[in-house]
Scaffold this motif. Structure first.
Motif, PDB file in Angstrom:
ATOM      1  N   VAL A  84       6.456  11.320  16.319  1.00  0.00           N
ATOM      2  CA  VAL A  84       6.626  12.128  17.526  1.00  0.00           C
ATOM      3  C   VAL A  84       5.987  13.501  17.350  1.00  0.00           C
ATOM      4  CG1 VAL A  84       8.312  13.194  19.055  1.00  0.00           C
ATOM      5  CG2 VAL A  84       8.743  10.907  18.108  1.00  0.00           C
ATOM      6  N   ALA A  85       6.238  14.112  16.224  1.00  0.00           N
ATOM      7  CA  ALA A  85       5.697  15.460  16.010  1.00  0.00           C
ATOM      8  C   ALA A  85       4.161  15.443  15.978  1.00  0.00           C
ATOM      9  CB  ALA A  85       6.252  16.040  14.720  1.00  0.00           C
ATOM     10  N   GLU A  86       3.634  14.435  15.236  1.00  0.00           N
ATOM     11  CA  GLU A  86       2.171  14.352  15.130  1.00  0.00           C
ATOM     12  C   GLU A  86       1.565  14.020  16.484  1.00  0.00           C
ATOM     13  OE1 GLU A  86      -1.221  11.877  12.651  1.00  0.00           O
ATOM     14  OE2 GLU A  86       0.892  11.617  12.158  1.00  0.00           O
ATOM     15  N   ARG A  87       2.274  13.116  17.206  1.00  0.00           N
ATOM     16  CA  ARG A  87       1.779  12.756  18.539  1.00  0.00           C
ATOM     17  C   ARG A  87       1.699  13.979  19.445  1.00  0.00           C
ATOM     18  NH1 ARG A  87       4.170  12.846  23.071  1.00  0.00           N
ATOM     19  NH2 ARG A  87       3.497  11.620  24.846  1.00  0.00           N
ATOM     20  N   THR A  88       2.744  14.841  19.375  1.00  0.00           N
ATOM     21  CA  THR A  88       2.754  16.032  20.226  1.00  0.00           C
ATOM     22  C   THR A  88       1.559  16.923  19.919  1.00  0.00           C
ATOM     23  OG1 THR A  88       5.167  15.958  20.320  1.00  0.00           O
ATOM     24  CG2 THR A  88       4.097  18.028  20.949  1.00  0.00           C
ATOM     25  N   THR A  89       1.308  17.099  18.617  1.00  0.00           N
ATOM     26  CA  THR A  89       0.177  17.939  18.219  1.00  0.00           C
ATOM     27  C   THR A  89      -1.141  17.350  18.701  1.00  0.00           C
ATOM     28  OG1 THR A  89       1.395  18.655  16.256  1.00  0.00           O
ATOM     29  CG2 THR A  89      -0.990  19.013  16.279  1.00  0.00           C
ATOM     30  N   GLU A  90      -1.294  16.047  18.460  1.00  0.00           N
ATOM     31  CA  GLU A  90      -2.550  15.405  18.852  1.00  0.00           C
ATOM     32  C   GLU A  90      -2.724  15.384  20.376  1.00  0.00           C
ATOM     33  OE1 GLU A  90      -2.675  11.569  17.120  1.00  0.00           O
ATOM     34  OE2 GLU A  90      -2.971  12.304  15.066  1.00  0.00           O
ATOM     35  N   LEU A  91      -1.581  15.137  21.082  1.00  0.00           N
ATOM     36  CA  LEU A  91      -1.656  15.131  22.541  1.00  0.00           C
ATOM     37  C   LEU A  91      -2.048  16.495  23.077  1.00  0.00           C
ATOM     38  CD1 LEU A  91      -1.268  13.567  25.143  1.00  0.00           C
ATOM     39  CD2 LEU A  91       1.150  14.187  25.079  1.00  0.00           C
ATOM     40  N   SER A  92      -1.489  17.541  22.460  1.00  0.00           N
ATOM     41  CA  SER A  92      -1.853  18.893  22.885  1.00  0.00           C
ATOM     42  C   SER A  92      -3.340  19.148  22.665  1.00  0.00           C
ATOM     43  CB  SER A  92      -1.008  19.910  22.106  1.00  0.00           C
ATOM     44  OG  SER A  92      -1.387  21.222  22.448  1.00  0.00           O
ATOM     45  N   ALA A  93      -3.822  18.703  21.494  1.00  0.00           N
ATOM     46  CA  ALA A  93      -5.252  18.889  21.209  1.00  0.00           C
ATOM     47  C   ALA A  93      -6.111  18.106  22.195  1.00  0.00           C
ATOM     48  CB  ALA A  93      -5.553  18.463  19.771  1.00  0.00           C
ATOM     49  N   ALA A  94      -5.643  16.874  22.494  1.00  0.00           N
ATOM     50  CA  ALA A  94      -6.407  16.062  23.444  1.00  0.00           C
ATOM     51  C   ALA A  94      -6.427  16.699  24.833  1.00  0.00           C
ATOM     52  CB  ALA A  94      -5.814  14.660  23.507  1.00  0.00           C
ATOM     53  N   ASN A  95      -5.264  17.247  25.243  1.00  0.00           N
ATOM     54  CA  ASN A  95      -5.208  17.922  26.545  1.00  0.00           C
ATOM     55  C   ASN A  95      -6.129  19.139  26.572  1.00  0.00           C
ATOM     56  OD1 ASN A  95      -3.438  16.160  27.758  1.00  0.00           O
ATOM     57  ND2 ASN A  95      -1.614  17.253  27.074  1.00  0.00           N
ATOM     58  N   ASP A  96      -6.159  19.887  25.467  1.00  0.00           N
ATOM     59  CA  ASP A  96      -7.072  21.030  25.397  1.00  0.00           C
ATOM     60  C   ASP A  96      -8.522  20.575  25.524  1.00  0.00           C
ATOM     61  OD1 ASP A  96      -4.928  22.685  25.125  1.00  0.00           O
ATOM     62  OD2 ASP A  96      -5.088  22.877  22.923  1.00  0.00           O
ATOM     63  N   GLU A  97      -8.828  19.481  24.818  1.00  0.00           N
ATOM     64  CA  GLU A  97     -10.194  18.961  24.878  1.00  0.00           C
ATOM     65  C   GLU A  97     -10.557  18.495  26.288  1.00  0.00           C
ATOM     66  OE1 GLU A  97     -13.963  17.701  23.425  1.00  0.00           O
ATOM     67  OE2 GLU A  97     -12.427  19.055  22.649  1.00  0.00           O
ATOM     68  N   LEU A  98      -9.566  17.842  26.943  1.00  0.00           N
ATOM     69  CA  LEU A  98      -9.802  17.382  28.311  1.00  0.00           C
ATOM     70  C   LEU A  98     -10.003  18.555  29.267  1.00  0.00           C
ATOM     71  CD1 LEU A  98      -9.963  15.023  30.268  1.00  0.00           C
ATOM     72  CD2 LEU A  98      -7.471  15.118  30.500  1.00  0.00           C
ATOM     73  N   ALA A  99      -9.186  19.595  29.078  1.00  0.00           N
ATOM     74  CA  ALA A  99      -9.346  20.780  29.927  1.00  0.00           C
ATOM     75  C   ALA A  99     -10.722  21.406  29.730  1.00  0.00           C
ATOM     76  CB  ALA A  99      -8.247  21.791  29.626  1.00  0.00           C
ATOM     77  N   ARG A 100     -11.133  21.460  28.452  1.00  0.00           N
ATOM     78  CA  ARG A 100     -12.464  22.019  28.179  1.00  0.00           C
ATOM     79  C   ARG A 100     -13.559  21.150  28.807  1.00  0.00           C
ATOM     80  NH1 ARG A 100     -16.480  21.364  24.792  1.00  0.00           N
ATOM     81  NH2 ARG A 100     -15.479  19.631  23.740  1.00  0.00           N
ATOM     82  N   SER A 101     -13.361  19.833  28.706  1.00  0.00           N
ATOM     83  CA  SER A 101     -14.349  18.926  29.289  1.00  0.00           C
ATOM     84  C   SER A 101     -14.417  19.083  30.803  1.00  0.00           C
ATOM     85  CB  SER A 101     -14.004  17.478  28.930  1.00  0.00           C
ATOM     86  OG  SER A 101     -14.059  17.282  27.538  1.00  0.00           O
ATOM     87  N   ASN A 102     -13.248  19.228  31.425  1.00  0.00           N
ATOM     88  CA  ASN A 102     -13.240  19.429  32.874  1.00  0.00           C
ATOM     89  C   ASN A 102     -13.907  20.738  33.263  1.00  0.00           C
ATOM     90  OD1 ASN A 102     -11.964  17.036  33.439  1.00  0.00           O
ATOM     91  ND2 ASN A 102      -9.901  17.899  33.328  1.00  0.00           N
ATOM     92  N   ALA A 103     -13.673  21.773  32.455  1.00  0.00           N
ATOM     93  CA  ALA A 103     -14.330  23.056  32.717  1.00  0.00           C
ATOM     94  C   ALA A 103     -15.845  22.901  32.585  1.00  0.00           C
ATOM     95  CB  ALA A 103     -13.809  24.121  31.761  1.00  0.00           C
ATOM     96  N   GLU A 104     -16.264  22.129  31.578  1.00  0.00           N
ATOM     97  CA  GLU A 104     -17.694  21.875  31.413  1.00  0.00           C
ATOM     98  C   GLU A 104     -18.244  21.093  32.608  1.00  0.00           C
ATOM     99  OE1 GLU A 104     -17.944  21.690  26.505  1.00  0.00           O
ATOM    100  OE2 GLU A 104     -18.244  19.897  27.719  1.00  0.00           O
ATOM    101  N   LEU A 105     -17.443  20.154  33.103  1.00  0.00           N
ATOM    102  CA  LEU A 105     -17.880  19.380  34.260  1.00  0.00           C
ATOM    103  C   LEU A 105     -18.079  20.282  35.475  1.00  0.00           C
ATOM    104  CD1 LEU A 105     -18.450  16.717  35.691  1.00  0.00           C
ATOM    105  CD2 LEU A 105     -15.997  16.460  36.063  1.00  0.00           C
ATOM    106  N   GLU A 106     -17.128  21.202  35.718  1.00  0.00           N
ATOM    107  CA  GLU A 106     -17.269  22.110  36.841  1.00  0.00           C
ATOM    108  C   GLU A 106     -18.516  22.983  36.680  1.00  0.00           C
ATOM    109  OE1 GLU A 106     -13.751  24.354  37.287  1.00  0.00           O
ATOM    110  OE2 GLU A 106     -12.461  22.638  37.737  1.00  0.00           O
ATOM    111  N   HIS A 107     -18.704  23.471  35.450  1.00  0.00           N
ATOM    112  CA  HIS A 107     -19.879  24.300  35.192  1.00  0.00           C
ATOM    113  C   HIS A 107     -21.157  23.488  35.365  1.00  0.00           C
ATOM    114  CE1 HIS A 107     -22.268  27.522  33.502  1.00  0.00           C
ATOM    115  NE2 HIS A 107     -22.758  26.687  32.595  1.00  0.00           N
ATOM    116  N   PHE A 108     -21.120  22.257  34.859  1.00  0.00           N
ATOM    117  CA  PHE A 108     -22.284  21.392  34.971  1.00  0.00           C
ATOM    118  C   PHE A 108     -22.608  21.095  36.444  1.00  0.00           C
ATOM    119  CE2 PHE A 108     -23.692  16.994  35.549  1.00  0.00           C
ATOM    120  CZ  PHE A 108     -24.929  17.075  34.947  1.00  0.00           C
ATOM    121  N   ALA A 109     -21.571  20.854  37.250  1.00  0.00           N
ATOM    122  CA  ALA A 109     -21.787  20.574  38.672  1.00  0.00           C
ATOM    123  C   ALA A 109     -22.437  21.766  39.364  1.00  0.00           C
ATOM    124  CB  ALA A 109     -20.458  20.236  39.344  1.00  0.00           C
ATOM    125  N   TYR A 110     -21.995  22.968  39.004  1.00  0.00           N
ATOM    126  CA  TYR A 110     -22.601  24.166  39.598  1.00  0.00           C
ATOM    127  C   TYR A 110     -24.075  24.287  39.209  1.00  0.00           C
ATOM    128  CZ  TYR A 110     -23.903  29.035  40.173  1.00  0.00           C
ATOM    129  OH  TYR A 110     -24.565  30.174  40.499  1.00  0.00           O
TER     130      TYR A 110
END
Length: 502
Positions: free
Chosen positions: A249-275
């Motif tokens: 559970v603890a490791e999952r939380t850490t990894e999930l947080s990292a994955a969410n951060d990566e997804l947020a960064r990817s989405n930000a890149e997508l918005e920038h890329f679209a512009y």
């Protein structure tokens, strides 16, 4: 969670290919239109000079020139005074047809332009029309004034142009025995110009357009595939983190947080890329305009008349393309906008439209009147204001130069809807064009005569259709046009309240 795979990548590549292809096609089509307009302008200039010279010769009853081997007496001219002798030297009369033939022989020797006189009832057999000219002459008799067409030639594509010649009073001296009357179609002046005369300028631009769009497609498609690959990796890591949640559970939380951060960064890149992608899609147009201005600034004085003319076509085409894109966006927004229908006063909507047109009304000296108070209708107020503004604005634009514009707005009840009429005293709309004018980018006049892109009536039609109505145009009772459209009537309680007003 479904991970984007091969189909998504193919779809995005296909989307960029379609966008790049449509943009390139539009640019190339604009160049083709510029070539056509250049050919039409050159042909009209030649025909105007020849027709003016012919008319001058006809009005003077012909001109006498020395009879030579290059200019022998015209065997097709029946005139007792065809040949005269002045101071012992033979002279022969040059009538308009003989003059045209001699001028055409001089022009045709250059091989960059071919000119000939033709008629379905020629006096000289050599003036008989070929198949293309014969078809054009038939169309002239039905009312057509000129014709331009790109056809296959012996050494490549050729722009063929023909302008009708009408019988005028001086022409009857030679052609009255053939049964012609003033105003009849006598024949035509035919001009042929090789397409290569114009593509020598436009072909380098075509290659540049294809290169820019090709590179743009490669860059955008490559960036999209890279982004999808990175997004796929992020989603796969997220799925792996979820699979471990029961054990760690603890490791999952850490990894999930990292994955969410990566997804947020990817989405930000997508918005920038679209512009960036949206910005870069405009780059070919901006580059054409910028380089046109640069060429004009640096090399304008060194260019000949044709060069400056072609450069003007290039700049004008870039400007027209920008206007078309802006108008196309306005057209698309009508379809996407949420139409909030309500009971509104057509009288108030007209007042708002006239406020928006205040400067145009003052400049044209127009008068806008309504015969009776306009009714309550059911519709989207902003769209109906735009509709009235477009129709009245058209009446102000397409006015007669000798008459101040007068626009009348009326409404008639027709069952569950109102028929609203906008009547003007302008130049009118030909019967054969009354359906076509409501299509997008359809124009009946040149941009020089009446500016615009031809999208105003298409927007009006789309607004009316959003309200479940229809729009059409008729000839005005005293000239001009009457644009009519239908719009739903207001709810019964509102309509009855309005009828009860003093």
């Amino acid at each position: 969670m479904r991970v984007p795979g091969f189909k998504v990548g193919v779809g995005m590549v296909g989307l960029w290919a379609a966008i790049a292809g449509l943009s390139a096609w539009h640019n190339l089509d604009m160049l083709d239109d510029q070539d056509r307009q250049a050919a039409l302008t050159r042909a009209r200039m030649v025909v105007t000079v020849i027709q003016t010279t012919r008319l001058w010769t006809a009005k003077h009853g012909g001109v006498y020139v020395p009879a030579t081997e290059a200019t022998p007496p015209n065997q097709w001219l029946v005139d007792p005074l065809r040949d005269v002798e002045i101071n012992g030297r033979p002279f022969t009369k040059i009538n308009p047809s003989y003059l045209t033939r001699q001028v055409a022989e001089m022009i045709n020797a250059d091989e960059r332009l071919n000119l000939r006189l033709t008629s379905r009832r020629p006096i000289r057999p050599g003036n008989a029309p070929d198949a293309w000219e014969d078809q054009a002459l038939v169309e002239f008799e039905a009312g057509l004034a000129e014709k331009l067409e790109l056809v296959a030639g012996a050494s490549g594509p050729v722009y063929r142009y023909i302008s009708r010649m009408l019988v005028e009073e001086p022409c009857l001296k030679c052609h009255a025995p053939q049964g012609y009357q003033v105003g009849d179609v006598r024949g035509g002046l035919s001009v042929s110009i090789p397409l290569a005369e114009f593509t020598v300028v436009s072909d380098p631009i075509r290659r540049q357009i294809l290169l820019v769009h090709g590179l743009g497609f490669v860059l955008l498609a490559g960036a999209s595939l890279i982004f999808l690959a990175r997004l796929r990796e992020s989603w796969l890591r997220l799925d792996a983190a979820r699979a471990l949640q029961e054990r760690m559970v603890a490791e999952r939380t850490t990894e999930l947080s990292a994955a969410n951060d990566e997804l947020a960064r990817s989405n930000a890149e997508l918005e920038h890329f679209a512009y960036i992608a949206s910005h870069d899609l405009q780059e070919p147009l901006r580059m054409i305009g910028a380089y046109a201005q640069l060429v004009e600034k640096r090399y304008g004085p060194a260019l000949d008349q044709d060069g400056r003319e072609f450069l003007a076509y290039l700049s004008d085409g870039a400007g027209r393309m920008k206007n078309m894109i802006d108008d196309l966006l306005a057209y698309s927004r009508v379809g996407r906008a949420e139409a909030s229908l309500a009971d509104v006063s057509l009288e108030d909507l007209l007042a708002n439209a006239l406020i928006n047109l205040d400067a145009a009304i003052a400049e044209s000296g127009a008068t806008v009147v309504r015969t009776t108070p306009l009714p309550q209708v059911r519709g989207a107020a902003p769209l109906l204001v735009r509709l009235l503004q477009n129709l009245i604005g058209n009446a102000l634009k397409y006015r007669r130069p000798d008459l101040p514009p007068r626009v009348m707005v009326t409404a008639e009840r027709a069952g569950p809807e109102w028929v609203v009429s906008v009547t003007d005293n302008g130049i009118g709309v030909p019967a054969e064009a009354r359906e076509r004018i409501f299509q997008i980018f359809q124009r009946l006049h040149t941009k020089a005569a009446y500016p615009g892109t031809g999208i105003g009536l298409a927007i009006a039609k789309k607004i009316v259709e959003r309200h479940g109505g229809r729009i059409w145009v008729e000839e005005g009772p005293a000239g001009g046009s009457v644009f009519r459209f239908t719009v739903p009537a207001a709810s019964p309680d509102v309509a009855s309240t309005q009828q009860g007003r003093p």
